[in-house]
Design an enzyme around this catalytic site. Structure first.
Site, short mmCIF file in Angstrom:
data_model
loop_
_atom_site.label_atom_id
_atom_site.label_comp_id
_atom_site.label_asym_id
_atom_site.label_seq_id
_atom_site.Cartn_x
_atom_site.Cartn_y
_atom_site.Cartn_z
N CYS A 2 30.96 -96.93 2.96
CA CYS A 2 32.05 -97.07 3.93
C CYS A 2 31.74 -98.06 5.04
O CYS A 2 30.58 -98.45 5.24
CB CYS A 2 32.44 -95.75 4.57
SG CYS A 2 32.77 -94.46 3.36
N GLY A 28 33.98 -100.73 0.99
CA GLY A 28 34.83 -99.63 0.54
C GLY A 28 36.22 -100.13 0.22
O GLY A 28 36.85 -100.77 1.05
N ASN A 102 30.43 -93.30 8.66
CA ASN A 102 29.77 -94.00 7.57
C ASN A 102 28.41 -93.34 7.37
O ASN A 102 27.62 -93.25 8.30
CB ASN A 102 29.58 -95.49 7.93
CG ASN A 102 28.77 -96.23 6.88
OD1 ASN A 102 28.80 -95.91 5.70
ND2 ASN A 102 28.03 -97.23 7.33
N GLY A 103 28.16 -92.89 6.15
CA GLY A 103 26.88 -92.24 5.87
C GLY A 103 27.10 -90.97 5.08
O GLY A 103 28.13 -90.81 4.42
N CYS A 238 18.11 -98.64 5.96
CA CYS A 238 18.27 -98.59 4.51
C CYS A 238 17.97 -99.96 3.88
O CYS A 238 18.63 -100.95 4.19
CB CYS A 238 19.71 -98.19 4.19
SG CYS A 238 20.12 -98.34 2.46
N TYR A 244 21.60 -105.17 -1.56
CA TYR A 244 22.88 -105.31 -2.24
C TYR A 244 24.10 -105.13 -1.36
O TYR A 244 25.08 -105.87 -1.47
CB TYR A 244 22.97 -104.26 -3.36
CG TYR A 244 24.36 -104.11 -3.93
CD1 TYR A 244 24.86 -105.07 -4.81
CD2 TYR A 244 25.19 -103.05 -3.57
CE1 TYR A 244 26.16 -104.96 -5.31
CE2 TYR A 244 26.48 -102.93 -4.08
CZ TYR A 244 26.95 -103.89 -4.95
OH TYR A 244 28.22 -103.79 -5.44
N CYS A 384 20.31 -91.75 -4.07
CA CYS A 384 20.28 -91.81 -2.60
C CYS A 384 21.16 -90.69 -2.07
O CYS A 384 22.24 -90.47 -2.57
CB CYS A 384 20.84 -93.15 -2.12
SG CYS A 384 20.96 -93.23 -0.33
P1 AMP Z 1 24.32 -101.30 -13.40
O1 AMP Z 1 25.23 -102.22 -14.13
O2 AMP Z 1 24.78 -99.87 -13.46
O3 AMP Z 1 22.87 -101.46 -13.79
O4 AMP Z 1 24.38 -101.65 -11.86
C1 AMP Z 1 23.79 -102.81 -11.37
C2 AMP Z 1 24.80 -103.73 -10.79
O5 AMP Z 1 25.66 -103.05 -9.88
C3 AMP Z 1 24.13 -104.85 -10.03
O6 AMP Z 1 24.75 -106.06 -10.40
C4 AMP Z 1 24.36 -104.52 -8.58
O7 AMP Z 1 24.67 -105.69 -7.87
C5 AMP Z 1 25.51 -103.54 -8.56
N1 AMP Z 1 25.24 -102.37 -7.72
C6 AMP Z 1 24.09 -101.81 -7.38
N2 AMP Z 1 24.25 -100.72 -6.62
C7 AMP Z 1 25.58 -100.56 -6.46
C8 AMP Z 1 26.40 -99.61 -5.77
N3 AMP Z 1 25.88 -98.60 -5.09
N4 AMP Z 1 27.74 -99.79 -5.84
C9 AMP Z 1 28.27 -100.81 -6.55
N5 AMP Z 1 27.54 -101.73 -7.21
C10 AMP Z 1 26.21 -101.61 -7.18
#
Ligand code: AMP
Length: 445
Positions: A2, A28, A102-103, A238, A244, A384
Site C-alpha cells: 500500500c 497498490g 501501510n504495513g 525493509c 523491488y 514476509c
Molecule cells: P515469480 O514470477 O513468482 O518468481 O515472481 C518474481 C517476479 O515478480 C519478479 O519479476 C519480481 O519483480 C516480481 N515480484 C517480486 N515480489 C513481488 C511482489 N511482492 N508483488 C508483485 N511482484 C513481485
C-alpha cells in the site's frame, strides 16, 4: 503493501493527495481513497480501481478542505470488496476520524478477537480497523493520547496517517520497516508520503524522513508541526523496498533506490562473473540492476525483452494459470538481438519462479544459445509478515527446491542469487534491514 499520503494546510489538498497516489500507483492497484477535512466535516471518496478511474473532477470537487489523507490498496489473492478500501472512516465520541495504514500488524487477530469479545462490531477484514476501535474505546480526553494508547496495543510494521477534523497525525513504527517521508509544499503546507516520488510530482521539497518511532502532529492551531518520539528507534528498513517495491526515482531513508539497484547489479557481476554477449533486464523491475551489472562486467546492455505496459503486475492475478498467461501477455523478445547470443538476464527477485521460467522459454525460443539467470536478491525462503505480499511457504520456490533444482525447473544454463551480505553492502552496511524473506528472522514479537 500500500501507499499512504497526508496533506496538511494546502488549498489544493485533495488534488495533491490525488497526484501523490497517482505517483504511487505501483504500491497498490486494487482500491484507492481520499478523505478530506475542511475543519468542520470530513468528506471522502473510496472505491475499487486505479487512481485515475476512481477520481474524476466530480469526486475531487466533493473532497473539500485543506487537510487530506489518502491510500492505495495492494491486491492480495482472494477477497476484496470496497469495504476493505481505505481510508477507514468512523464517527466516535470526539467526532470524525479517518485512518490510512501501510504495513501489517502481527497481532491483528488477537486484538480483533479481544475487541469482539468486548462487544465491538467489525465492518471489514482489515487489521487497520483495530486502530479505530482502540481509539474510539479509549477513555483519554484527547485524540493524541488515545492514539498513543492504541499504539501501545498494536504490534507490527506500520506507517499511519490519522485524520481528525483539525489535525493529521503521521506515525512510523519504531523499526521504520516501511518508508515514510516528510516534505513541504510550494504553498507552505506539508506532505507526508510513503515514497518521495510523490513529492517530485506535486513540487514538494523533501524535509526529512519520518523517524522510526516518531509521531508528527499537524495541527491547525499551531504554526509548525510537532514531533514526538514515542518509541526508542530500532531501525530495520525493509530491504525489499530497495530490491523491488519502491519506484527507482524515490529516495528511502537517505538512499536512492535507483543507485542501490545499480549497486546490487554491480555486486552480482562481481560475485558471479559470467562469460556472455549481452546483459538484458526483465523489464521494468530488473532494469536498474542490469545497468549496474553491465557497467561492472563490461558486457553490453540491451533491452532484449519488451514489456506491454497495459498489463498490470503479475501478482495481481490470484491463480497460477492466469499468472502464466499474464507473463506471456506482458513480455516479448526482440529475436534479431538475441539469436545465437549468450545472454545474462537480470531480475530483482524470484518468488514462485513463474516469471523466470517464462522468460527463459521466451529467450530460448528467440534463439539465445545460453541463458544465465541472475537474481539480484537472495533466495526468498520465508513469507514476509511485515507488509510485503510474499506467498506462503509452499508457494515459495526457494523454500522447496535447491538452487540446482530451480535452475533445472526454470530451464536456465546457470542461476545465481545475490548473497545476503552483498545485498546489505549494496544498500549500505551502516545499518540494519528487515530481511525476513531471506533469513527468516521475524524480529517483531
Ligand atoms: P515469480 O514470477 O513468482 O518468481 O515472481 C518474481 C517476479 O515478480 C519478479 O519479476 C519480481 O519483480 C516480481 N515480484 C517480486 N515480489 C513481488 C511482489 N511482492 N508483488 C508483485 N511482484 C513481485
Amino acid at each position: 503493501m500500500c501507499a499512504i499520503v497526508g496533506v496538511f494546510g494546502s488549498v489544493n489538498a485533495s488534488r495533491i493527495a490525488y497526484y501523490s497516489l497517482f505517483a504511487m500507483q505501483h504500491r497498490g492497484q486494487e482500491a484507492t481513497g481520499i478523505s478530506c477535512s475542511d475543519g468542520h466535516k470530513i468528506s471522502k471518496v473510496k472505491k475499487k480501481g486505479l487512481v485515475t478511474e476512481v477520481f474524476d473532477e466530480e469526486a475531487l470537487n466533493h473532497l473539500k478542505g485543506d487537510m487530506a489523507i489518502g491510500h492505495n490498496r495492494y491486491s492480495t489473492a482472494g477477497s476484496k470488496s470496497v469495504i476493505d478500501a481505505q481510508p477507514i472512516y468512523a464517527n466516535y465520541k470526539l467526532g470524525e476520524i479517518s485512518v490510512a495504514h501501510n504495513g501489517n500488524l502481527i497481532n491483528g487477530k488477537e486484538v480483533k478477537d479481544m475487541l469482539i469479545d468486548e462487544g465491538a462490531i467489525f465492518q471489514s477484514d482489515m487489521d487497520t480497523e483495530n486502530i479505530i476501535h482502540l481509539i474510539a474505546r479509549s477513555h483519554k480526553e484527547h485524540l493524541k493520547d488515545r492514539i498513543i494508547e492504541a499504539l501501545g496495543v498494536i504490534k507490527g510494521a506500520y506507517c499511519l496517517v490519522i485524520q481528525g477534523r483539525n489535525k493529521i497525525f503521521a506515525i512510523r513504527d519504531k523499526y521504520g520497516v516501511r518508508p515514510f517521508s516528510l516534505g513541504q509544499l510550494e504553498d507552505g503546507g506539508y506532505i507526508v508520503s510513503s515514497e518521495t516520488c510523490a513529492f517530485d510530482l506535486v513540487g514538494a521539497k523533501f524535509i526529512r524522513d519520518v523517524r522510526p518511532g516518531e509521531m508528527i502532529i499537524f495541527d491547525k492551531s499551531k504554526e509548525k508541526y510537532e514531533s514526538i518520539q514515542l518509541f526508542e528507534p530500532e531501525p530495520r528498513i525493509c530491504a525489499f523496498e530497495y530490491i523491488y517495491f519502491a519506484r527507482p526515482d524515490s529516495v528511502i531513508d537517505g538512499k536512492s533506490v535507483y543507485a542501490v539497484r545499480q549497486e546490487m547489479g554491480k555486486a552480482m557481476a562481481k560475485q558471479d562473473p559470467i562469460d556472455a554477449d549481452l546483459v538484458i533486464p526483465v523489464p521494468d523491475s530488473g532494469v536498474s540492476a542490469a545497468l549496474g551489472y553491465a557497467k561492472q562486467s563490461g558486457i553490453p546492455f540491451e533491452m532484449g525483452i519488451v514489456r506491454n505496459h497495459y498489463v498490470g503486475r503479475t501478482f495481481i492475478e490470484p491463480t497460477q494459470a492466469k499468472r502464466d498467461m499474464k507473463v506471456k501477455l506482458k513480455l516479448s523478445p526482440i529475436s534479431s538481438l538475441l539469436k545465437g547470443k549468450r545472454i545474462v538476464v537480470i531480475d530483482d527477485s524470484l518468488v514462485r519462479g513463474t516469471t523466470a521460467k517464462r522468460i527463459i522459454n521466451i529467450l530460448k525460443d528467440a534463439g539465445a544459445s545460453e541463458v544465465h539467470m541472475c537474481i539480484t536478491s537472495p533466495t526468498i525462503k520465508h513469507p514476509c509478515r511485515y507488509g510485503i505480499d510474499t506467498p506462503s511457504y509452499d508457494e515459495l520456490i526457494s523454500a522447496n527446491m535447491s538452487i540446482e533444482e530451480i535452475r533445472d525447473y526454470i530451464g536456465a544454463d546457470s542461476l545465481s542469487f545475490l548473497s545476503i551480505n552483498a545485498l546489505k553492502k549494496s544498500i549500505g552496511d551502516d545499518r540494519e534491514y528487515s530481511l525476513v524473506s531471506f533469513d527468516g528472522n521475524y524480529f517483531i514479537n
